[in-house]
Scaffold this motif. Sequence first.
Motif: not given
Length: 212
Positions: A14-17, A68-84
Amino acid sequence: MFTGFVATRQHMQMIETIGAEIVESIEEAHTATHIIVTDGVTKFRRTPKLMICICKSPNIVKLEWLERSAKEQRVIDTTPYLLVDDKEAEKRYSFSMRETIQNGIQVRENGGVLGGLYVYICSGVAGNKAPSTKELNLIIEAAGGKVLSSLTASKLADPAKTIVLTSDPSTPSQLREPGVRNILKLGGKIVPISWLFEVIITQCINPVIELD
């Protein structure tokens, strides 16, 4: 960077993707821009790698961000996925990740939460319910502090900005180390290692309490 759980081959793919590079060694942890700290099963842990990364990046995320980033094949915004929203971890370590992220952003503007401070680690601290000497040094440096190898006059750039770390509780031998007691007279502070962990996980320096 992954920390707190073991990444699988699929995760590496996924990192490579998404066209990113994996950071694995603790020596390079300070370069990581995104830190994946839980796979949704393994509990959040305050690892040495995390303590380094949290000083450098606000992107402390769940594995879901990578998926999610891998599905979209790009680095997406982290805001919804922050461990808060890990209330169990926040209670265990007495912090708020949301506040830590905001504090970190602010203190990095001035060199980090330990920016401008000098830190001496007493003998017997590292490895005694604490990270290794190398790991402690990397954590302190990531936070903007400068590690002192001794408390001799030639090493003290600014005694009033010097922090001496002892075990928790401190031992008589640590307080008898050359220069330790003199630090108090010169305006420096003596604190237990737990103080450092609290400063790092909160990205905030609360009032320093001197040991007797």
